[in-house]
Design a protein around this motif. Structure first.
Motif, PDB file in Angstrom:
ATOM      1  N   LEU A 271       0.751  -1.187  -0.008  1.00  0.00           N
ATOM      2  CA  LEU A 271      -0.074   0.077  -0.148  1.00  0.00           C
ATOM      3  C   LEU A 271       0.739   1.434  -0.207  1.00  0.00           C
ATOM      4  CD1 LEU A 271      -2.766  -1.041   2.729  1.00  0.00           C
ATOM      5  CD2 LEU A 271      -2.932  -1.115   0.117  1.00  0.00           C
ATOM      6  N   GLY A 272       2.017   1.161   0.479  1.00  0.00           N
ATOM      7  CA  GLY A 272       2.932   2.201   0.414  1.00  0.00           C
ATOM      8  C   GLY A 272       3.730   2.438  -0.744  1.00  0.00           C
ATOM      9  N   GLY A 273       4.354   3.476  -1.203  1.00  0.00           N
ATOM     10  CA  GLY A 273       5.095   3.440  -2.082  1.00  0.00           C
ATOM     11  C   GLY A 273       6.312   4.530  -2.078  1.00  0.00           C
ATOM     12  N   ASN A 274       7.112   4.558  -3.082  1.00  0.00           N
ATOM     13  CA  ASN A 274       8.423   5.134  -2.975  1.00  0.00           C
ATOM     14  C   ASN A 274       8.833   5.657  -4.392  1.00  0.00           C
ATOM     15  OD1 ASN A 274       9.319   2.836  -0.954  1.00  0.00           O
ATOM     16  ND2 ASN A 274       9.629   4.859   0.100  1.00  0.00           N
ATOM     17  N   TYR A 275       9.271   7.002  -4.625  1.00  0.00           N
ATOM     18  CA  TYR A 275       9.519   7.456  -5.907  1.00  0.00           C
ATOM     19  C   TYR A 275      11.229   7.576  -5.793  1.00  0.00           C
ATOM     20  CZ  TYR A 275       9.081  10.112 -10.285  1.00  0.00           C
ATOM     21  OH  TYR A 275       9.432  10.405 -11.571  1.00  0.00           O
ATOM     22  N   VAL A 276      11.928   6.645  -5.934  1.00  0.00           N
ATOM     23  CA  VAL A 276      13.282   6.352  -5.811  1.00  0.00           C
ATOM     24  C   VAL A 276      14.049   6.868  -7.215  1.00  0.00           C
ATOM     25  CG1 VAL A 276      15.411   5.246  -5.023  1.00  0.00           C
ATOM     26  CG2 VAL A 276      13.086   5.293  -3.945  1.00  0.00           C
ATOM     27  N   LEU A 277      15.009   7.700  -7.130  1.00  0.00           N
ATOM     28  CA  LEU A 277      15.727   7.908  -8.519  1.00  0.00           C
ATOM     29  C   LEU A 277      17.118   7.358  -8.178  1.00  0.00           C
ATOM     30  CD1 LEU A 277      14.790  11.683  -8.732  1.00  0.00           C
ATOM     31  CD2 LEU A 277      13.682   9.661 -10.021  1.00  0.00           C
ATOM     32  N   ASN A 278      17.681   6.796  -9.428  1.00  0.00           N
ATOM     33  CA  ASN A 278      18.954   6.196  -9.428  1.00  0.00           C
ATOM     34  C   ASN A 278      20.028   7.448  -9.734  1.00  0.00           C
ATOM     35  OD1 ASN A 278      18.182   6.740 -12.087  1.00  0.00           O
ATOM     36  ND2 ASN A 278      19.120   4.898 -13.042  1.00  0.00           N
ATOM     37  N   LYS A 279      19.951   8.234  -8.842  1.00  0.00           N
ATOM     38  CA  LYS A 279      20.849   9.461  -9.356  1.00  0.00           C
ATOM     39  C   LYS A 279      22.328   9.259  -9.449  1.00  0.00           C
ATOM     40  CE  LYS A 279      21.804  14.290  -7.451  1.00  0.00           C
ATOM     41  NZ  LYS A 279      21.589  15.040  -8.481  1.00  0.00           N
ATOM     42  N   ARG A 280      22.919   8.326  -8.546  1.00  0.00           N
ATOM     43  CA  ARG A 280      24.495   8.373  -8.705  1.00  0.00           C
ATOM     44  C   ARG A 280      24.934   7.276  -9.745  1.00  0.00           C
ATOM     45  NH1 ARG A 280      27.958   6.680  -3.455  1.00  0.00           N
ATOM     46  NH2 ARG A 280      29.404   7.394  -5.118  1.00  0.00           N
ATOM     47  N   ILE A 281      23.961   6.441  -9.959  1.00  0.00           N
ATOM     48  CA  ILE A 281      24.167   5.487 -11.076  1.00  0.00           C
ATOM     49  C   ILE A 281      24.134   6.235 -12.663  1.00  0.00           C
ATOM     50  CG2 ILE A 281      23.141   3.452 -12.513  1.00  0.00           C
ATOM     51  CD1 ILE A 281      22.606   2.349  -9.679  1.00  0.00           C
ATOM     52  N   ALA A 282      23.142   6.982 -12.428  1.00  0.00           N
ATOM     53  CA  ALA A 282      23.048   7.814 -13.907  1.00  0.00           C
ATOM     54  C   ALA A 282      24.179   8.973 -14.057  1.00  0.00           C
ATOM     55  CB  ALA A 282      21.562   8.669 -13.850  1.00  0.00           C
ATOM     56  N   GLU A 283      24.407   9.581 -12.876  1.00  0.00           N
ATOM     57  CA  GLU A 283      25.389  10.813 -13.107  1.00  0.00           C
ATOM     58  C   GLU A 283      26.838  10.186 -13.033  1.00  0.00           C
ATOM     59  OE1 GLU A 283      24.091  13.842 -10.452  1.00  0.00           O
ATOM     60  OE2 GLU A 283      21.967  14.017 -11.455  1.00  0.00           O
ATOM     61  N   GLU A 284      27.270   9.255 -12.101  1.00  0.00           N
ATOM     62  CA  GLU A 284      28.649   9.046 -11.791  1.00  0.00           C
ATOM     63  C   GLU A 284      29.023   7.724 -12.432  1.00  0.00           C
ATOM     64  OE1 GLU A 284      29.064   9.026  -7.643  1.00  0.00           O
ATOM     65  OE2 GLU A 284      27.499  10.580  -7.410  1.00  0.00           O
ATOM     66  N   THR A 285      28.507   7.022 -13.291  1.00  0.00           N
ATOM     67  CA  THR A 285      28.755   5.888 -13.768  1.00  0.00           C
ATOM     68  C   THR A 285      28.210   5.680 -15.309  1.00  0.00           C
ATOM     69  OG1 THR A 285      26.820   4.406 -13.533  1.00  0.00           O
ATOM     70  CG2 THR A 285      28.153   4.851 -11.252  1.00  0.00           C
ATOM     71  N   ASN A 286      28.961   4.681 -16.005  1.00  0.00           N
ATOM     72  CA  ASN A 286      28.577   4.280 -17.256  1.00  0.00           C
ATOM     73  C   ASN A 286      27.703   3.113 -17.435  1.00  0.00           C
ATOM     74  OD1 ASN A 286      30.535   6.514 -18.272  1.00  0.00           O
ATOM     75  ND2 ASN A 286      32.156   5.085 -17.891  1.00  0.00           N
ATOM     76  N   PHE A 287      27.091   2.689 -16.347  1.00  0.00           N
ATOM     77  CA  PHE A 287      26.370   1.599 -16.199  1.00  0.00           C
ATOM     78  C   PHE A 287      25.143   1.902 -17.379  1.00  0.00           C
ATOM     79  CE2 PHE A 287      22.662  -1.132 -15.083  1.00  0.00           C
ATOM     80  CZ  PHE A 287      23.301  -2.445 -14.842  1.00  0.00           C
ATOM     81  N   ARG A 288      24.904   0.723 -18.053  1.00  0.00           N
ATOM     82  CA  ARG A 288      23.494   0.683 -18.911  1.00  0.00           C
ATOM     83  C   ARG A 288      22.729  -0.186 -18.927  1.00  0.00           C
ATOM     84  NH1 ARG A 288      24.953   5.060 -19.282  1.00  0.00           N
ATOM     85  NH2 ARG A 288      26.149   6.373 -20.797  1.00  0.00           N
ATOM     86  N   TYR A 289      21.534   0.072 -18.529  1.00  0.00           N
ATOM     87  CA  TYR A 289      20.520  -0.893 -18.201  1.00  0.00           C
ATOM     88  C   TYR A 289      19.985  -1.741 -19.299  1.00  0.00           C
ATOM     89  CZ  TYR A 289      19.584   1.723 -13.730  1.00  0.00           C
ATOM     90  OH  TYR A 289      19.764   2.041 -12.425  1.00  0.00           O
TER      91      TYR A 289
END
Length: 304
Positions: A271-289
């Motif tokens: 019933l609860g929810g979270n709007y969590v952003l992958n900020k460090r992965i997006a901005e500091e790494t070259n990881f591609r989903y």
């Protein structure tokens, strides 16, 4: 010579797939397990967390440790005893690893530890959350804060430590997706509660690849939100499952009070929810989903 990755909780849903990918990548894999049951291509060492016992060879032969062990959050109703087990299974196991790293000669280069977006609280509505957002105050947040504090014991030894705050893992091998997909398959799929609670999700393979990237890339350190780029609402996820399965969505939302009656305090996990952003992965790494798009992730798991 191949490097050895020691995994705790290796027989769980994440651990099994992670093991496959590590072996494919040329790593050797060992487990710390409560039982010495043989597992193909894996060296198994025994530990007993409540008794504080651990086979020192596990530490002495490891180049990296991936720590996944912990009692399942949503496996049972949250009685006081179960809550204590959820907490202790995480903190005591991590403390035992830290003690073993102090006592034994080893060459461990990195400690990649599981954590959870429950750190921010079970229900934070639509407020965007990044790695620097404050911790919550409910049971999930208290557990995760204590869990991460215990992981700091390893970091304090000078070992590079990465904490992956994991969202809802999408896989038909376990967790939430089979439970969400089953009623949809039967034509009884419906959003839960308001349906507007956000789900910060990640496909199992992307999560496992994050663990491997955290081993390989020595610049990774500290906390990362292990979630896909775009959180979705419960209703959006349910409708996407229905679309992928080719099933209609005919029923009204399942009222929140019904979920609370069924699950008690555990109901906050749906019933609860979270709007969590992958900020460090997006901005500091070259990881591609590989599965950053929800429809693609669901097609991978649900299409037969």
């Amino acid at each position: 010579m191949a490097q050895t990755v020691l995994i705790t909780g290796g027989t769980g849903t994440i651990g099994r797939r992670l093991t496959e990918l590590l072996l494919q990548d040329g790593y050797q894999v060992s487990y710390l397990s409560r039982t010495l049951k043989p597992i193909a291509n894996v060296t198994v060492y025994q530990w007993d967390v409540p008794k504080g016992q651990l086979n020192p060879q596990a530490i002495q032969t490891a180049d990296h440790i991936i720590h996944l062990a912990g009692a399942g959050i949503a496996d049972e109703r949250w009685t006081d005893a179960r809550k204590n087990e959820i907490l202790k299974s995480r903190t005591q196991s991590t403390e035992l690893l830290a003690q073993a790293l102090v006592k034994n000669t080893h060459s461990v280069k990195s400690f990649i530890a599981s954590s959870a977006i429950g750190y921010y609280g079970g229900d934070t509505a639509d407020r965007p959350l990044t790695e620097t957002s404050p911790a919550g105050n409910d049971f999930l947040a208290q557990v995760t804060r204590a869990w991460e504090r215990s992981e700091d014991l390893v970091a304090a030894l000078g070992i590079r430590t990465v904490k992956l705050r994991t969202g809802v893992v999408l896989t038909m091998a376990g967790g939430a997706l089979p439970k969400l997909a089953q009623p949809v398959r039967l034509g009884a799929g419906a959003p839960i509660g308001s349906g507007q609670q956000y789900i910060s999700w990640i496909h199992l393979d992307d999560l496992c690849r994050l663990y491997i990237e955290a081993i390989k890339n020595e610049s990774w350190q500290g906390v990362y939100n292990a979630v896909a780029p775009t959180p979705v609402t419960n209703e959006t996820l349910t409708r996407a499952i229905a679309k992928t399965l080719g099933r209609p969505m005919l029923l009204p939302n399942i009222p929140g009070f019904v979920i609370k009656l069924m699950f008690g305090e555990l109901a906050v996990t749906v019933l609860g929810g979270n709007y969590v952003l992958n900020k460090r992965i997006a901005e500091e790494t070259n990881f591609r989903y590989s599965f950053g798009d929800l429809d693609r992730a669901l097609e991978e798991e649900l299409q037969e």
